[in-house]
Each structure stands twice: as C-alpha cells, then as structure tokens.
Scaffold this active site. Sequence first.
Site, PDB file in Angstrom:
ATOM      1  CE  LYS A 180      -8.449  -1.825   4.753  1.00 18.72           C
ATOM      2  NZ  LYS A 180      -8.739  -2.995   3.909  1.00 18.72           N
ATOM      3  CD1 TRP A 220      -2.362  -2.177   1.473  1.00 24.40           C
ATOM      4  CD2 TRP A 220      -3.113  -0.871  -0.187  1.00 24.40           C
ATOM      5  NE1 TRP A 220      -3.428  -2.810   0.882  1.00 24.40           N
ATOM      6  CE2 TRP A 220      -3.911  -2.029  -0.133  1.00 24.40           C
ATOM      7  CE3 TRP A 220      -3.389   0.088  -1.167  1.00 24.40           C
ATOM      8  CZ2 TRP A 220      -4.982  -2.251  -1.007  1.00 24.40           C
ATOM      9  CZ3 TRP A 220      -4.456  -0.128  -2.041  1.00 24.40           C
ATOM     10  CH2 TRP A 220      -5.227  -1.289  -1.958  1.00 24.40           C
ATOM     11  CG  ASP A 276      -3.020   4.317   4.142  1.00 20.96           C
ATOM     12  OD1 ASP A 276      -4.082   4.215   4.794  1.00 20.96           O
ATOM     13  OD2 ASP A 276      -2.796   3.657   3.098  1.00 20.96           O
TER      14      ASP A 276
HETATM   15  C1  LIG Z   1      -3.380   0.436   4.104  1.00 16.92           C
HETATM   16  C2  LIG Z   1      -4.367   0.616   2.964  1.00 16.92           C
HETATM   17  N1  LIG Z   1      -4.345   1.753   2.241  1.00 16.92           N
HETATM   18  C3  LIG Z   1      -5.184   1.955   1.238  1.00 16.92           C
HETATM   19  C4  LIG Z   1      -6.134   1.002   0.883  1.00 16.92           C
HETATM   20  C5  LIG Z   1      -7.060   1.277  -0.264  1.00 16.92           C
HETATM   21  O1  LIG Z   1      -8.310   1.576   0.224  1.00 16.92           O
HETATM   22  P1  LIG Z   1      -9.566   1.897  -0.748  1.00 16.92           P
HETATM   23  O2  LIG Z   1      -9.852   0.628  -1.464  1.00 16.92           O
HETATM   24  O3  LIG Z   1     -10.613   2.305   0.214  1.00 16.92           O
HETATM   25  O4  LIG Z   1      -9.168   2.987  -1.666  1.00 16.92           O
HETATM   26  C6  LIG Z   1      -6.195  -0.195   1.610  1.00 16.92           C
HETATM   27  C7  LIG Z   1      -7.188  -1.226   1.264  1.00 16.92           C
HETATM   28  O5  LIG Z   1      -7.152  -2.340   1.711  1.00 16.92           O
HETATM   29  C8  LIG Z   1      -5.285  -0.386   2.674  1.00 16.92           C
HETATM   30  O6  LIG Z   1      -5.316  -1.509   3.399  1.00 16.92           O
END
Ligand SMILES: Cc1ncc(COP(=O)(O)O)c(C=O)c1O
Length: 359
Positions: A194, A100, A170
């Site tokens: 989550k 991520w 994040d």
């Molecule tokens: C740490 C992290 N950042 C970003 C995201 C992306 O999230 P979204 O699908 O809501 O854009 C996720 C999705 O699992 C994640 O776990």
Amino acid sequence: MSYSFAAGPARLPDAVLAQARETLFSRGADGAAPVERPFSAPQFRAVLAQAQSRLRALLCLPEGYRILFLAGGAMHQFAMVPANLATPGGTVAYADSGYWAQRAMAEAARQCRVSVVARHGGTQALAAPDLQDWHLPPDCAYCHITPNETAEGIAYPGLPAVGDVPLVADCTSCLLTAPLPITRFGLVYAGAQKNLGIAGLTVVIIQEALLARSPASLASVASYRLQAQADSCVNTPPVAALLVTAMVLDWISAQGGLPAMADANQRKAATLYQAIDASQGFYRAPVAPGHRSPVNVRFGCANTALDTVFAAEAEDAGLHHLRGHPRIGGMRASLYNAMPQAGVDALVGFMAHFQRRYG
Ligand SMILES: Cc1ncc(COP(=O)(O)O)c(C=O)c1O
C-alpha cells in the site's frame, strides 16, 4: 490521465515505477540484474542495510527496536504475532475495529485465548472503538489494534492506554502515511503493497526485549528472534519486493519524510471529504468525522442504486478501482502516499459532473 484508487496492491510513486523499470531487470558488471543476485551478495546486503537505516530515520526509531523485512503478507503476521508473543496458556487482547481486526483475532484464536477488549458499533461501523476503559486481562501477553481499518475507512483518533502490556498494531494501510509515536508500541507490522512497495514483503518493527519470547520450537522462518539474528535472511528474502521498498523509502525521504506525507495526505483527504459533505446529500461519507481515514475514503451515493452507475462511469473517465470492499459495498478511494493531489482533483471533478447529471 488515469488513476487507480485501489486499496492494495496500490499505486507506486511515478518516480519509483520508472526507477524500478530501468534498474531491476538490467544486468550489471557481475552478469546479474538486481533481482538475479544472491541475497548473500554485498550489493543486496547494502540495499538491505540502507533500507533499514532509512526506515529507522523516517520513524525516528530509537535503539532497542529491530526492523525485520519478512516474506509474505500482513496475514502471515496475524499468525506470527501470537506464535511469537503469546505465553503458553495465557490470554491476548484484541480490539475489534472492523474487518481486518476480526480476521487478525480469528487467526489468534486458533492459537490462544483471545479477550476482546473493545468493539466498534456493528457491521456498518461508523467509528473506531471508544478508547476509554479497556480492561485488559491480568495475564495479557499483548494488546492488538488496527489503527486504520482499510475496508471500513475508519481510523482511530488516538491510542489506548495499555500500561505495561505491549501494544501491537497492524499498520498495513497507514505505516509511513504520517509520523507515528513508535515508542508507544511493542510491535508494528505492515504489508508493503500500500505505502511501502509491492506485495510479497511485510515490515515488522519489534522491541528488542520481545524477541526473547519467540519459542524455541517455532519454525525458524516464523521466529522473530531467529529472523532478527539472521538480519531477516533465515532464508531467501523477497528480494524484488525489498529492492522496490528501498526505492520507496528513498522517495519518501526525498519528499520531506513523514511530516510531508501527512500534509499531502491530509490535503487530499480534505479535498474529497469536503466535496462529499458539500454535495447537499447527493453523496454520503458514513464514517463519523474524527474517525474518518485519511487514506481510505469510504463514500457512496445517497441513492445507493446509483453506486454501480457511478463506478462504471468513473472507470470510463479513467478513475479506476473505486468499488468498496466486497463486504462493505459503496465506494472507496484509497489515497495512499503515491496518489497525487491531481488524482483526487480529477475524482472530485468527476463527482461534480456525475451529480449534475443524476442529482
Ligand atoms: C489492515 C490490513 N491488514 C491486513 C491485510 C492483509 O494483508 P495481506 O493480503 O498482505 O495478507 C490488509 C489488506 O488489505 C489490510 O488492509
């Protein structure tokens, strides 16, 4: 009883699921169900204000920070953070802790110069980046970290020292799973699906001083400054998702807040990691102790050919969505706030049974 160990969208607390089922789609005296009311209505504004004050209390958020409830996923913030905070021609710093973080920095690189200030150990990363010796560039607008890497199951054991540079995090998979030293951060964001509710909403907590950075040319829906001025209502907010988040925040408060979440999450994670470590090598957890995520437990069979059999038989036993992230493989059990200890106990029981048959 069956349990979903999905990484997201993930399980809601049972009480919230029941409350949402009863209330969200039931019409009130004004002829409108909560999901049918205009966002300017006092009923919705009261929920918004209550959600803000609950979140503020849970995080012990001091004056000088604003809470935004924005439409979209965490990936929207991958673009909005540099769009709002980067300075023209300047550099931004990112730590590459895994999947991520890499996606966040790829998005930032579309807009500005990215300096990678720390890296994990490769695609089969076993640990978070070393927290020592982060050399931030002199014109650095912010430094971005991903404290809990959902795909690799890695959690930082601490925070980096970044001096006066705003630290941006994040926290999509870890916000509200444990107390957070919020004043160490300039900005924290988390997709709701989550630990905070359902998909469609992302929470942004931002230091008020940073709002001045949003460029005047930025689209108003994407501007932190304008969203803060409009109390997250530049346009129609994700009403249903926000109503669910308000219920989740009430639920977390009623459980005893973030210390209670952390205790329960540590207990669940310890149950699972101990079962893996005590399996005499039948199961393995590849992430180094001290860097293991308490909420995304990555594991697998030492004989990787058994992973597929494990996942299929677990489904038959009512233990769902245990396959690892497609890029990582193996298994992953997500044990967010709403996963009861009974779910982990059921998983550990199944693992022992599976080992007796295949070990
Ligand atoms: C740490 C992290 N950042 C970003 C995201 C992306 O999230 P979204 O699908 O809501 O854009 C996720 C999705 O699992 C994640 O776990």
